[in-house]
Scaffold this motif. Structure first.
Motif, PDB file in Angstrom:
ATOM      1  N   ILE A 392      34.617 -12.274   1.966  1.00  0.00           N
ATOM      2  CA  ILE A 392      33.991 -11.688   0.710  1.00  0.00           C
ATOM      3  C   ILE A 392      34.626 -10.226   0.863  1.00  0.00           C
ATOM      4  CG2 ILE A 392      31.988 -10.766   2.223  1.00  0.00           C
ATOM      5  CD1 ILE A 392      30.490 -11.099  -0.605  1.00  0.00           C
ATOM      6  N   THR A 393      34.794  -9.923  -0.391  1.00  0.00           N
ATOM      7  CA  THR A 393      35.283  -8.550  -0.703  1.00  0.00           C
ATOM      8  C   THR A 393      34.321  -7.566  -0.965  1.00  0.00           C
ATOM      9  OG1 THR A 393      37.592  -9.247  -0.940  1.00  0.00           O
ATOM     10  CG2 THR A 393      37.109  -6.952  -1.370  1.00  0.00           C
ATOM     11  N   VAL A 394      34.047  -6.382  -0.306  1.00  0.00           N
ATOM     12  CA  VAL A 394      32.914  -5.578  -0.938  1.00  0.00           C
ATOM     13  C   VAL A 394      33.656  -4.030  -1.599  1.00  0.00           C
ATOM     14  CG1 VAL A 394      31.002  -3.936  -0.147  1.00  0.00           C
ATOM     15  CG2 VAL A 394      31.373  -6.144   0.835  1.00  0.00           C
ATOM     16  N   ASN A 395      33.173  -4.140  -3.038  1.00  0.00           N
ATOM     17  CA  ASN A 395      33.920  -3.102  -3.557  1.00  0.00           C
ATOM     18  C   ASN A 395      32.863  -2.013  -3.755  1.00  0.00           C
ATOM     19  OD1 ASN A 395      36.564  -4.940  -4.056  1.00  0.00           O
ATOM     20  ND2 ASN A 395      34.612  -5.907  -4.979  1.00  0.00           N
ATOM     21  N   VAL A 396      33.225  -0.867  -3.693  1.00  0.00           N
ATOM     22  CA  VAL A 396      32.294   0.287  -3.867  1.00  0.00           C
ATOM     23  C   VAL A 396      32.842   1.173  -4.797  1.00  0.00           C
ATOM     24  CG1 VAL A 396      30.947   2.092  -2.855  1.00  0.00           C
ATOM     25  CG2 VAL A 396      31.666   0.055  -1.492  1.00  0.00           C
ATOM     26  N   THR A 397      31.930   1.640  -6.017  1.00  0.00           N
ATOM     27  CA  THR A 397      32.261   2.658  -6.737  1.00  0.00           C
ATOM     28  C   THR A 397      31.256   3.830  -6.797  1.00  0.00           C
ATOM     29  OG1 THR A 397      32.831   0.817  -8.307  1.00  0.00           O
ATOM     30  CG2 THR A 397      32.950   3.000  -9.339  1.00  0.00           C
ATOM     31  N   ALA A 398      31.870   4.867  -6.573  1.00  0.00           N
ATOM     32  CA  ALA A 398      31.055   6.261  -6.287  1.00  0.00           C
ATOM     33  C   ALA A 398      31.435   7.202  -7.103  1.00  0.00           C
ATOM     34  CB  ALA A 398      31.029   6.499  -5.000  1.00  0.00           C
ATOM     35  N   PRO A 399      30.648   8.332  -7.561  1.00  0.00           N
ATOM     36  CA  PRO A 399      31.171   9.371  -8.458  1.00  0.00           C
ATOM     37  C   PRO A 399      31.990  10.222  -7.657  1.00  0.00           C
ATOM     38  CG  PRO A 399      28.862   9.210  -8.434  1.00  0.00           C
ATOM     39  CD  PRO A 399      29.237   8.255  -7.696  1.00  0.00           C
ATOM     40  N   THR A 419      23.579 -12.815   6.045  1.00  0.00           N
ATOM     41  CA  THR A 419      24.195 -11.889   6.887  1.00  0.00           C
ATOM     42  C   THR A 419      23.822 -10.320   6.146  1.00  0.00           C
ATOM     43  OG1 THR A 419      26.112 -13.268   7.178  1.00  0.00           O
ATOM     44  CG2 THR A 419      26.646 -11.004   7.460  1.00  0.00           C
ATOM     45  N   TYR A 420      23.476  -9.529   6.853  1.00  0.00           N
ATOM     46  CA  TYR A 420      23.251  -8.151   6.399  1.00  0.00           C
ATOM     47  C   TYR A 420      24.434  -7.351   6.690  1.00  0.00           C
ATOM     48  CZ  TYR A 420      18.326  -9.657   6.442  1.00  0.00           C
ATOM     49  OH  TYR A 420      17.425 -10.509   6.178  1.00  0.00           O
ATOM     50  N   LEU A 421      24.887  -6.738   5.491  1.00  0.00           N
ATOM     51  CA  LEU A 421      25.959  -5.813   5.329  1.00  0.00           C
ATOM     52  C   LEU A 421      25.389  -4.440   4.984  1.00  0.00           C
ATOM     53  CD1 LEU A 421      28.695  -7.819   3.591  1.00  0.00           C
ATOM     54  CD2 LEU A 421      28.406  -7.417   6.135  1.00  0.00           C
ATOM     55  N   ARG A 422      26.155  -3.475   5.056  1.00  0.00           N
ATOM     56  CA  ARG A 422      25.611  -1.955   4.802  1.00  0.00           C
ATOM     57  C   ARG A 422      26.941  -1.354   4.459  1.00  0.00           C
ATOM     58  NH1 ARG A 422      21.426   0.937   7.263  1.00  0.00           N
ATOM     59  NH2 ARG A 422      21.961   3.101   7.941  1.00  0.00           N
ATOM     60  N   VAL A 423      26.827  -0.685   3.368  1.00  0.00           N
ATOM     61  CA  VAL A 423      27.811   0.555   3.003  1.00  0.00           C
ATOM     62  C   VAL A 423      27.134   1.824   3.451  1.00  0.00           C
ATOM     63  CG1 VAL A 423      29.240   1.210   1.054  1.00  0.00           C
ATOM     64  CG2 VAL A 423      28.879  -0.955   1.181  1.00  0.00           C
ATOM     65  N   GLU A 424      28.189   2.586   3.846  1.00  0.00           N
ATOM     66  CA  GLU A 424      27.676   3.993   4.001  1.00  0.00           C
ATOM     67  C   GLU A 424      28.765   5.101   3.355  1.00  0.00           C
ATOM     68  OE1 GLU A 424      24.995   3.938   8.056  1.00  0.00           O
ATOM     69  OE2 GLU A 424      27.077   4.655   8.082  1.00  0.00           O
ATOM     70  N   LEU A 425      28.143   6.067   2.769  1.00  0.00           N
ATOM     71  CA  LEU A 425      28.775   6.771   1.834  1.00  0.00           C
ATOM     72  C   LEU A 425      28.453   8.372   2.204  1.00  0.00           C
ATOM     73  CD1 LEU A 425      27.618   4.707  -0.475  1.00  0.00           C
ATOM     74  CD2 LEU A 425      29.570   5.575  -1.627  1.00  0.00           C
ATOM     75  N   GLN A 426      29.321   9.263   2.196  1.00  0.00           N
ATOM     76  CA  GLN A 426      28.921  10.612   2.551  1.00  0.00           C
ATOM     77  C   GLN A 426      28.647  11.081   1.102  1.00  0.00           C
ATOM     78  OE1 GLN A 426      29.022  12.498   5.537  1.00  0.00           O
ATOM     79  NE2 GLN A 426      28.097  14.105   4.483  1.00  0.00           N
ATOM     80  N   SER A 442      25.238   7.326  -9.819  1.00  0.00           N
ATOM     81  CA  SER A 442      25.066   6.017  -9.643  1.00  0.00           C
ATOM     82  C   SER A 442      25.891   5.390  -8.564  1.00  0.00           C
ATOM     83  CB  SER A 442      25.328   5.207 -10.798  1.00  0.00           C
ATOM     84  OG  SER A 442      24.179   5.457 -11.700  1.00  0.00           O
ATOM     85  N   ILE A 443      25.776   4.626  -7.542  1.00  0.00           N
ATOM     86  CA  ILE A 443      26.573   3.982  -6.499  1.00  0.00           C
ATOM     87  C   ILE A 443      26.670   2.471  -7.026  1.00  0.00           C
ATOM     88  CG2 ILE A 443      27.042   3.586  -4.165  1.00  0.00           C
ATOM     89  CD1 ILE A 443      26.917   6.460  -4.865  1.00  0.00           C
ATOM     90  N   LEU A 444      27.674   2.053  -6.934  1.00  0.00           N
ATOM     91  CA  LEU A 444      27.729   0.445  -7.506  1.00  0.00           C
ATOM     92  C   LEU A 444      28.492  -0.204  -6.421  1.00  0.00           C
ATOM     93  CD1 LEU A 444      26.676  -1.616  -9.554  1.00  0.00           C
ATOM     94  CD2 LEU A 444      29.154  -1.460 -10.476  1.00  0.00           C
ATOM     95  N   VAL A 445      27.941  -1.248  -5.949  1.00  0.00           N
ATOM     96  CA  VAL A 445      28.584  -2.207  -4.926  1.00  0.00           C
ATOM     97  C   VAL A 445      28.670  -3.568  -5.563  1.00  0.00           C
ATOM     98  CG1 VAL A 445      28.523  -3.120  -2.663  1.00  0.00           C
ATOM     99  CG2 VAL A 445      27.641  -0.862  -2.947  1.00  0.00           C
ATOM    100  N   ASN A 446      30.017  -4.021  -5.420  1.00  0.00           N
ATOM    101  CA  ASN A 446      30.027  -5.334  -6.369  1.00  0.00           C
ATOM    102  C   ASN A 446      30.880  -6.347  -5.140  1.00  0.00           C
ATOM    103  OD1 ASN A 446      32.878  -6.659  -7.537  1.00  0.00           O
ATOM    104  ND2 ASN A 446      30.702  -7.108  -8.767  1.00  0.00           N
ATOM    105  N   GLY A 447      30.174  -7.593  -5.013  1.00  0.00           N
ATOM    106  CA  GLY A 447      31.159  -8.380  -4.272  1.00  0.00           C
ATOM    107  C   GLY A 447      31.854  -9.338  -4.626  1.00  0.00           C
ATOM    108  N   THR A 448      33.247  -9.736  -4.327  1.00  0.00           N
ATOM    109  CA  THR A 448      33.730 -10.564  -5.045  1.00  0.00           C
ATOM    110  C   THR A 448      34.516 -11.669  -4.186  1.00  0.00           C
ATOM    111  OG1 THR A 448      35.859  -9.013  -4.721  1.00  0.00           O
ATOM    112  CG2 THR A 448      34.673  -9.169  -6.766  1.00  0.00           C
ATOM    113  N   VAL A 449      34.726 -12.918  -4.303  1.00  0.00           N
ATOM    114  CA  VAL A 449      35.536 -14.001  -3.559  1.00  0.00           C
ATOM    115  C   VAL A 449      36.820 -14.375  -4.737  1.00  0.00           C
ATOM    116  CG1 VAL A 449      35.424 -16.108  -3.006  1.00  0.00           C
ATOM    117  CG2 VAL A 449      33.433 -14.902  -2.418  1.00  0.00           C
ATOM    118  N   GLY A 450      37.942 -13.907  -4.086  1.00  0.00           N
ATOM    119  CA  GLY A 450      38.920 -13.791  -5.143  1.00  0.00           C
ATOM    120  C   GLY A 450      38.884 -12.984  -6.212  1.00  0.00           C
ATOM    121  N   GLU A 451      38.836 -13.321  -7.457  1.00  0.00           N
ATOM    122  CA  GLU A 451      38.612 -12.723  -8.492  1.00  0.00           C
ATOM    123  C   GLU A 451      37.162 -12.450  -9.004  1.00  0.00           C
ATOM    124  OE1 GLU A 451      41.377 -10.734 -10.545  1.00  0.00           O
ATOM    125  OE2 GLU A 451      41.913 -11.142  -8.419  1.00  0.00           O
ATOM    126  N   LYS A 452      36.323 -13.459  -8.327  1.00  0.00           N
ATOM    127  CA  LYS A 452      35.018 -13.809  -9.020  1.00  0.00           C
ATOM    128  C   LYS A 452      34.122 -13.050  -8.572  1.00  0.00           C
ATOM    129  CE  LYS A 452      32.080 -17.757  -9.850  1.00  0.00           C
ATOM    130  NZ  LYS A 452      31.485 -18.750  -8.856  1.00  0.00           N
TER     131      LYS A 452
END
Ligand SMILES: [Zn+2]
Length: 470
Positions: A392-399, A419-426, A442-452
């Protein structure tokens, strides 16, 4: 010697206690502890969230009120004197008893929950000893046999920043559901026995009729219409003063919590007080006060008065019973891999379903307030069907100004279902004066498998000059 003889005699008689004796009336439940309303809150001073309503119920509707504090409030600062820790908890217990006594409430209990300085309800439940305190609360519900329970709303909002508040609401809901069930904590409802009398309690299962909530959320307008609303400015017919005035007197014993406010209001003239407490930007209670309807075991309408027998029936008005949360991205439940927001949000979603409380208000989008410059965690849960891909790829968008510290990128999941995962941001350091009136980021986390996409987790984060640890 005489005293010893009496003691021995009492011991000989002891096995007869609780046993039927022909011709003698059997003891009934202790009516001194019967309550119409049981308030379940976390800390000494939390009762203040409901005191304008309680004043009405006690003085003008002749309702009996009992209060449970799930902690004794030992953490946090002491702004009045030098005692801290357990000594502060001893003081706070007395302040809470005095505050309740101001309203004539003498049936007050304290559970063993430890005051836990965190925003996460699960930290509080873990630190309290969830099971033992639930058992204790179920006992008090069976002892006080309340018609109605009122507690903190177990839901996360900007402004509702205390896991303990929410945990007291969780316990209140669980006790509401369990106290009427004779197989829940069965020793409490077993008849007292001749042998080993100290163990079995002779209580009766009790199902309260309704449960309501209040919240510390900064935006109280969002609860309008979610339950009956009560004026805090109305004049009590019996006390000849507004309900806020009675509630204000009941707040004054809490000197270790907000001494400056208490001293300030104590110096004001009646006119100055009236001006302060009717000014929406300064009043201690919003007008009107809405008590958010949870659920009922009797036929009722959410907007109906709490005690319709004593209050005029309210006019029906449209009520958003269904959650008006913006639906998340459409997720295919058959999807073999899914990513979503983890605990405590994930817990609340399951908790509301399990307790049939899906009507409880939740933030339109998950939100939280944190101290500017602190590390913000976005907890994630990934559910995976057997045989599904583990990548899995975890993508994070933050201001701008935010820095991703960890948790983004490609991961190989273990061959497990959850599985529990955790994104940390400063979060950015922002001077206090610039924080005033600031909008949430707004913090947005998106999970992708390949392009999906396999799911999103968004979190609105309001940066403040101070806040409890997340
Ligand atoms: Zn509190």
């Amino acid at each position: 010697m005489k005293r010893l003889a009496i003691f021995v005699f009492a011991l000989l008689l002891a096995p007869l206690n609780g046993r039927a004796q022909e011709g003698k009336p059997l003891p009934s439940a202790d009516e001194r502890y019967k309550a119409d309303i049981l308030l379940v809150v976390a800390h000494p001073d939390d009762e203040g969230g409901a005191t304008p309503y309680l004043a009405r119920a006690i003085y003008d509707e002749h309702k009996r009120v009992a209060v449970v504090f799930t902690t004794r409030g030992g953490s946090g600062g002491n702004d009045y004197s030098r005692e801290h820790g357990p000594a502060l908890a001893d003081i706070r217990e007395q302040e809470a008893r005095q505050a309740c006594a101001t309203l004539g409430i003498t049936n007050v209990w304290f559970l063993d929950g430890k005051d836990t300085a965190s925003q996460n309800v699960l930290n509080s439940l873990a630190n309290w000893g969830h099971g033992a305190n639930l058992e204790a609360l179920v006992r008090i519900v069976r002892l006080t046999r309340p018609e109605v329970i009122i507690s903190w709303l177990p839901s996360i909002f900007i402004g509702e920043n205390h896991g303990d508040h929410q945990a007291s609401g969780v316990l209140a809901i669980e006790a509401f559901d369990l106290a009427g069930d004779p197989v829940a904590f069965p020793a409490q409802v077993a008849g007292a026995s001749k042998r080993l009398e100290p163990y079995l309690e002779n209580l009766t299962p009790w199902e309260p009729k309704k449960i309501y909530f209040f919240s510390d959320a900064s935006d109280e307008k969002q609860f309008a219409g979610k339950g009956p609303a009560y004026s805090v400015r109305e004049i009590s017919p019996s006390q000849k003063k507004p309900y806020w005035r009675i509630a204000l007197e009941a707040a004054k014993p809490h000197l270790t919590q907000f001494p400056e406010d208490i001293h300030r209001v104590s110096k004001l003239s009646d006119e100055q007080l009236e001006k302060l407490m009717t000014d929406p930007s300064h009043a201690w209670w919003s007008e009107p006060m809405t008590l958010i309807f949870g659920k009922a075991t009797v036929p009722t309408q959410p907007w109906e008065a709490i005690f319709p027998d004593v209050e005029p029936r309210q006019k029906e008005h449209p009520l958003a019973v269904e959650s008006d949360r913006v639906p998340g991205p459409v997720v295919d439940v058959a999807q073999p891999l899914r990513l979503g927001l983890g605990d405590p949000w994930n817990f609340y979603e399951k908790f509301r379903q399990a307790h049939k409380l899906t009507n409880l208000p939740t933030a339109r989008n998950p939100e939280i307030a944190v101290k500017a410059g602190s590390v913000v965690a976005v907890p994630l849960i990934v559910t995976r069907k057997p045989g599904a891909t583990r990548e899995i790829t975890v993508n994070v968008t933050a201001p701008n100004g935010w820095k991703i510290l960890s948790g983004a990128g490609k991961f190989l999941l273990p061959d497990e279902e959850i599985t529990y995962l955790r994104v940390e941001l400063q979060s950015p350091e922002i001077p206090e004066k610039e924080l005033k009136g600031r909008q949430a980021d707004s913090i947005l986390v998106n999970g992708t498998v390949g392009e999906k996409s396999v799911g999103e987790a968004g979190l609105k984060v309001l940066l403040r000059s101070s806040a409890l640890p997340q």
